[in-house]
Design a protein around this motif. Structure first.
Motif, PDB file in Angstrom:
ATOM      1  N   ILE A  38      30.762  69.466  40.903  1.00 42.50           N
ATOM      2  CA  ILE A  38      30.248  68.136  40.582  1.00 42.50           C
ATOM      3  C   ILE A  38      28.754  68.045  40.852  1.00 42.50           C
ATOM      4  CG2 ILE A  38      30.917  67.304  42.858  1.00 42.50           C
ATOM      5  CD1 ILE A  38      30.711  65.312  39.553  1.00 42.50           C
ATOM      6  N   ASN A  39      28.267  68.812  41.832  1.00 44.01           N
ATOM      7  CA  ASN A  39      26.827  68.761  42.128  1.00 44.01           C
ATOM      8  C   ASN A  39      26.003  69.315  40.968  1.00 44.01           C
ATOM      9  OD1 ASN A  39      27.281  67.687  44.711  1.00 44.01           O
ATOM     10  ND2 ASN A  39      27.654  69.737  45.564  1.00 44.01           N
ATOM     11  N   ARG A  40      26.472  70.387  40.374  1.00 48.76           N
ATOM     12  CA  ARG A  40      25.749  70.959  39.230  1.00 48.76           C
ATOM     13  C   ARG A  40      25.979  70.139  37.966  1.00 48.76           C
ATOM     14  NH1 ARG A  40      26.750  77.195  38.481  1.00 48.76           N
ATOM     15  NH2 ARG A  40      25.127  76.769  36.914  1.00 48.76           N
ATOM     16  N   PHE A  41      27.227  69.702  37.750  1.00 46.91           N
ATOM     17  CA  PHE A  41      27.518  68.972  36.518  1.00 46.91           C
ATOM     18  C   PHE A  41      26.930  67.561  36.544  1.00 46.91           C
ATOM     19  CE2 PHE A  41      30.244  66.547  33.582  1.00 46.91           C
ATOM     20  CZ  PHE A  41      30.120  67.344  32.454  1.00 46.91           C
ATOM     21  N   GLY A  42      26.777  66.991  37.762  1.00 47.53           N
ATOM     22  CA  GLY A  42      26.167  65.669  37.850  1.00 47.53           C
ATOM     23  C   GLY A  42      24.734  65.658  37.380  1.00 47.53           C
ATOM     24  N   ARG A 129      35.773  64.602  31.630  1.00 52.14           N
ATOM     25  CA  ARG A 129      37.145  64.179  31.924  1.00 52.14           C
ATOM     26  C   ARG A 129      37.558  64.557  33.345  1.00 52.14           C
ATOM     27  NH1 ARG A 129      39.057  66.200  27.792  1.00 52.14           N
ATOM     28  NH2 ARG A 129      39.746  68.208  28.578  1.00 52.14           N
ATOM     29  N   LEU A 130      37.047  65.688  33.840  1.00 51.87           N
ATOM     30  CA  LEU A 130      37.408  66.144  35.176  1.00 51.87           C
ATOM     31  C   LEU A 130      36.786  65.272  36.267  1.00 51.87           C
ATOM     32  CD1 LEU A 130      38.853  68.337  36.848  1.00 51.87           C
ATOM     33  CD2 LEU A 130      36.742  69.688  36.720  1.00 51.87           C
ATOM     34  N   HIS A 131      35.535  64.848  36.071  1.00 50.96           N
ATOM     35  CA  HIS A 131      34.820  64.080  37.095  1.00 50.96           C
ATOM     36  C   HIS A 131      34.582  62.634  36.663  1.00 50.96           C
ATOM     37  CE1 HIS A 131      34.094  67.941  39.001  1.00 50.96           C
ATOM     38  NE2 HIS A 131      33.512  68.394  37.886  1.00 50.96           N
ATOM     39  N   PHE A 132      35.472  62.093  35.834  1.00 50.36           N
ATOM     40  CA  PHE A 132      35.244  60.750  35.306  1.00 50.36           C
ATOM     41  C   PHE A 132      35.305  59.696  36.408  1.00 50.36           C
ATOM     42  CE2 PHE A 132      36.654  56.886  32.958  1.00 50.36           C
ATOM     43  CZ  PHE A 132      35.581  56.797  32.090  1.00 50.36           C
ATOM     44  N   ASN A 133      36.134  59.914  37.417  1.00 52.37           N
ATOM     45  CA  ASN A 133      36.249  58.933  38.514  1.00 52.37           C
ATOM     46  C   ASN A 133      34.930  58.760  39.256  1.00 52.37           C
ATOM     47  OD1 ASN A 133      38.953  58.370  38.056  1.00 52.37           O
ATOM     48  ND2 ASN A 133      39.638  60.101  39.297  1.00 52.37           N
ATOM     49  N   THR A 134      34.169  59.820  39.388  1.00 53.22           N
ATOM     50  CA  THR A 134      32.902  59.749  40.143  1.00 53.22           C
ATOM     51  C   THR A 134      31.804  59.064  39.346  1.00 53.22           C
ATOM     52  OG1 THR A 134      32.261  61.945  39.336  1.00 53.22           O
ATOM     53  CG2 THR A 134      33.496  61.833  41.416  1.00 53.22           C
ATOM     54  N   PHE A 135      31.883  59.099  38.016  1.00 54.28           N
ATOM     55  CA  PHE A 135      30.835  58.477  37.203  1.00 54.28           C
ATOM     56  C   PHE A 135      30.985  56.955  37.163  1.00 54.28           C
ATOM     57  CE2 PHE A 135      30.790  62.791  35.325  1.00 54.28           C
ATOM     58  CZ  PHE A 135      29.450  63.073  35.503  1.00 54.28           C
ATOM     59  N   ILE A 136      32.237  56.442  37.184  1.00 55.52           N
ATOM     60  CA  ILE A 136      32.480  55.003  37.109  1.00 55.52           C
ATOM     61  C   ILE A 136      32.573  54.478  38.538  1.00 55.52           C
ATOM     62  CG2 ILE A 136      33.939  53.186  36.176  1.00 55.52           C
ATOM     63  CD1 ILE A 136      32.596  54.959  34.081  1.00 55.52           C
ATOM     64  N   ALA A 137      31.669  53.574  38.886  1.00 54.20           N
ATOM     65  CA  ALA A 137      31.548  53.134  40.283  1.00 54.20           C
ATOM     66  C   ALA A 137      32.730  52.266  40.703  1.00 54.20           C
ATOM     67  CB  ALA A 137      30.230  52.377  40.474  1.00 54.20           C
ATOM     68  N   ASN A 138      33.108  51.289  39.888  1.00 59.80           N
ATOM     69  CA  ASN A 138      34.123  50.315  40.306  1.00 59.80           C
ATOM     70  C   ASN A 138      35.554  50.747  39.983  1.00 59.80           C
ATOM     71  OD1 ASN A 138      32.104  48.568  41.203  1.00 59.80           O
ATOM     72  ND2 ASN A 138      31.861  47.682  39.146  1.00 59.80           N
ATOM     73  N   LEU A 139      35.740  51.975  39.548  1.00 64.48           N
ATOM     74  CA  LEU A 139      37.069  52.446  39.174  1.00 64.48           C
ATOM     75  C   LEU A 139      37.772  53.024  40.401  1.00 64.48           C
ATOM     76  CD1 LEU A 139      38.855  52.747  36.636  1.00 64.48           C
ATOM     77  CD2 LEU A 139      38.020  55.091  36.450  1.00 64.48           C
ATOM     78  N   PRO A 141      40.768  55.032  42.564  1.00 63.43           N
ATOM     79  CA  PRO A 141      41.356  56.360  42.307  1.00 63.43           C
ATOM     80  C   PRO A 141      42.664  56.316  41.508  1.00 63.43           C
ATOM     81  CG  PRO A 141      40.626  56.188  44.579  1.00 63.43           C
ATOM     82  CD  PRO A 141      40.488  54.822  43.996  1.00 63.43           C
ATOM     83  N   GLY A 142      43.536  55.343  41.750  1.00 60.87           N
ATOM     84  CA  GLY A 142      44.835  55.327  41.063  1.00 60.87           C
ATOM     85  C   GLY A 142      44.845  54.562  39.757  1.00 60.87           C
ATOM     86  N   ASP A 143      43.763  53.835  39.473  1.00 64.51           N
ATOM     87  CA  ASP A 143      43.760  52.997  38.263  1.00 64.51           C
ATOM     88  C   ASP A 143      43.744  53.840  36.993  1.00 64.51           C
ATOM     89  OD1 ASP A 143      43.791  50.836  39.884  1.00 64.51           O
ATOM     90  OD2 ASP A 143      41.646  50.373  39.710  1.00 64.51           O
ATOM     91  N   LEU A 144      42.963  54.904  36.993  1.00 62.59           N
ATOM     92  CA  LEU A 144      42.852  55.721  35.785  1.00 62.59           C
ATOM     93  C   LEU A 144      44.171  56.422  35.466  1.00 62.59           C
ATOM     94  CD1 LEU A 144      40.977  56.760  33.584  1.00 62.59           C
ATOM     95  CD2 LEU A 144      40.380  58.669  35.073  1.00 62.59           C
ATOM     96  N   GLU A 145      44.875  56.894  36.494  1.00 62.30           N
ATOM     97  CA  GLU A 145      46.163  57.552  36.263  1.00 62.30           C
ATOM     98  C   GLU A 145      47.184  56.566  35.703  1.00 62.30           C
ATOM     99  OE1 GLU A 145      44.303  57.979  38.818  1.00 62.30           O
ATOM    100  OE2 GLU A 145      43.882  60.132  38.868  1.00 62.30           O
ATOM    101  N   LYS A 146      47.189  55.330  36.224  1.00 64.43           N
ATOM    102  CA  LYS A 146      48.110  54.312  35.712  1.00 64.43           C
ATOM    103  C   LYS A 146      47.785  53.969  34.259  1.00 64.43           C
ATOM    104  CE  LYS A 146      49.001  52.119  40.204  1.00 64.43           C
ATOM    105  NZ  LYS A 146      48.848  50.873  40.996  1.00 64.43           N
TER     106      LYS A 146
END
Length: 556
Positions: A38-42, A129-139, A141-146
């Motif tokens: 994530i450090n490199r891809f960010g 898609r792998l690090h999408f949770n880290t890009f969206i601040a207010n999301l 952890p379990g919301d995207l899976e639901k």
């Protein structure tokens, strides 16, 4: 050129801008190595904009549009707001990377924004898609899976667009249950025969049918109590008074042993169970026939409901049966014999489940293989028609059955059958006419469309003719031509004679004709004659009018 990445998530659209591509280069291996960290891809991907979906229904609609390669209005407005503005007449200095090539082509057609979809873009989107949770601040952890789980279920349900009445799984279960019931009823009937034969052994030779035997066993109960008073009841069950009397006589001299009351009660209960199973088997057969007429009407009309259901059950579904070539369909159910023949290098089987069709039995021994091959060809066509035709019709199945009958006659008597293209044309016209004209039964369907057009023109002409007949009596005489076709020629001859004769005589004759036909015209209205000849004869009436006017002017 700047590269933007469009990512369609379960919660909304996201747009990323790719940085540092010069350092990484257009190398997918380098991207793969940087995706997991994530450090490199960010440093490579930066979030530009995020547009969440309003509801689960909105997410489903957007997902369906993306899968079909269509850009929705919401996506277009999101791209217009998030992407840099492009001046008119200038090319954009950026491109958008998408996962779906069809969606990219549609975006380019509508907005003229260049899009690309290649391995490099797909690797970048995989990292998003792998690090999408880290890009969206207010999301959370379990919301995207639901959201992904709910959208996946709703998308799958929407994609499986099936008709409830055309579920072939019901046919598969029904034919399996029918076969099981046949075996169970036979074994139970044999048990009833053996059990009750200890008490009344002579009944087996008199009543052969299993269902009737169970009914008679329950009705007779104790043979010692059987008398002539029960002959009407036995006659109602068996349907033959002589057999009923024979049962009574056999009971008087029976060699069977006596049974206790408890044993007789158990025999009666078991016989009742066998009767119930036999009656349920009849109802299940009717249900199978109804379902086959809904699911595969053409296959049922061609080869029968039971054999068609066995083919669908053996193939797994109607779709699988439609995918099978006719050579595979021909030997469905004879796989063991086929592999044994291939292993021993013997003769391969000619038929499988389609052997139970009446066509194979009616064919001669030397033509059974030919008939099986031809019947398998027609069954393959019927199954594909039933699988992919939206409207339910038996027009094709009836015509295919006629073709098989003609092929049987060709093998036996040498009568040449019709061409397949001609039969299919008639079948297609039959199917169209069933949708448009359900109540009209015409012998020749090929001319049905033309006849319908002619009928419309006839009715219009009839209405015009009746209107003219009411206003002017001169148009009424021409309506009598519909009663006798030969009167048209006679009138033409009379008109020629009128032209040659003097004007005074022609006027008198014309007036006489008008008087005669005025009375006949009223009778014609009551009888409601055909409108075709009325419409054709209207111009002749107008010619007669002109001649009368000419004759009047000459008299003046």
């Amino acid at each position: 050129m700047t590269l933007y990445l469009l990512y369609e998530s379960a919660s909304g659209y996201a747009l990323f801008q790719a940085h540092g591509l010069d350092e990484i280069g257009q190398n997918t291996e380098a991207v793969r190595s940087s995706v997991t960290d994530i450090n490199r891809f960010g440093k490579v991907a930066k979030l530009v904009g995020f547009n969440p979906f309003d509801s689960a229904l909105d997410a489903l609609n957007q997902c369906n549009a993306v899968s079909e390669g269509q850009m929705t209005d919401e996506l277009r407005s999101f791209l217009d707001l998030s992407l840099p503005k492009v001046k008119e007449g200038k090319k954009p200095k950026f491109s958008v990377g998408v996962a779906e090539p069809k969606l990219g082509s549609h975006i380019y057609e509508v907005t003229k924004i260049p899009c690309q979809s290649n391995e490099f873009v797909l690797e970048l989107l995989r990292g998003v898609r792998l690090h999408f949770n880290t890009f969206i601040a207010n999301l959370k952890p379990g919301d995207l899976e639901k959201a992904q789980l709910g959208l996946g279920h709703s998308y799958s349900r929407a994609k499986v667009k099936f008709n409830v009445n055309r579920v072939d799984n019901m046919v598969i279960q029904a034919i399996f249950l029918l076969d099981t019931l046949d075996k169970d009823i036979n074994s139970f009937s044999m048990r009833v025969r053996e059990w009750y034969s200890w008490h009344f052994p002579e009944l087996v030779k008199i009543v052969n049918d299993n269902y009737l035997y169970a009914k008679v066993a329950k009705f007779v109960d104790n043979k010692a109590e059987l008398s002539e008073d029960k002959i009407p009841g036995l006659t109602d069950i068996i349907g033959d008074e002589d057999k009923a009397k024979e049962i009574v006589e056999a009971a008087k001299a029976s060699m069977g042993q006596d049974l206790s009351i408890i044993d007789l009660i158990n025999v009666k209960q078991f016989a009742q169970r066998v009767m119930d199973l036999a009656e349920y088997r009849k109802k299940l057969y009717d249900y199978l026939v109804a379902k086959m007429n809904d699911i595969a009407p053409n296959l049922a009309a061609l080869i029968g409901e039971v054999v068609g259901a066995r083919l669908i059950s053996h193939a797994g579904s109607l779709t699988n049966l439609a995918k099978c070539p006719s050579s595979t369909l021909q030997i469905l159910g004879a796989e063991k014999a086929l592999f044994r023949a291939l292993k021993t290098r013997g003769n391969t089987p000619k038929y499988g489940l389609i052997f139970h069709s009446s066509f194979i039995g009616r064919a001669s021994a030397r033509n059974k293989g030919r008939m099986a091959r031809y019947l398998a060809n027609k069954c393959s066509m019927a199954s594909r028609i039933d699988c992919f035709l939206e409207k339910s019709t038996t027009a094709f199945g009836d015509k295919l059955r006629e073709q098989v009958e003609e092929r049987l006659d060709f093998y036996d008597k040498g009568v040449a059958p019709r061409k397949n293209i001609d039969v299919m044309k008639v079948a297609m016209e039959n199917a169209e006419n069933q949708d448009t004209e359900m109540d009209v039964d015409e012998p020749t369907v090929a001319t049905s469309v033309k006849k319908s057009k002619k009928k419309k023109s006839k009715t219009e002409a009839a209405e015009d003719g009746e209107a003219m007949a009411e206003d002017k009596q001169t148009a009424v005489p021409n309506g009598d031509a519909s009663e006798e076709p030969k009167s048209e020629k006679k009138k033409k001859k009379k008109e020629k004679r009128k032209l040659e004769e003097e004007t005074d005589q022609a006027a008198e004759k014309a007036n006489g004709v008008n008087g005669l036909h005025a009375d006949e015209g009223t009778a014609k209205k009551k009888k409601k004659k055909k409108s075709k000849d009325d419409g054709e004869e209207l111009p002749v009436g107008s010619e007669g009018k002109k001649k009368k006017k000419k004759s009047k002017s000459e008299d003046e």
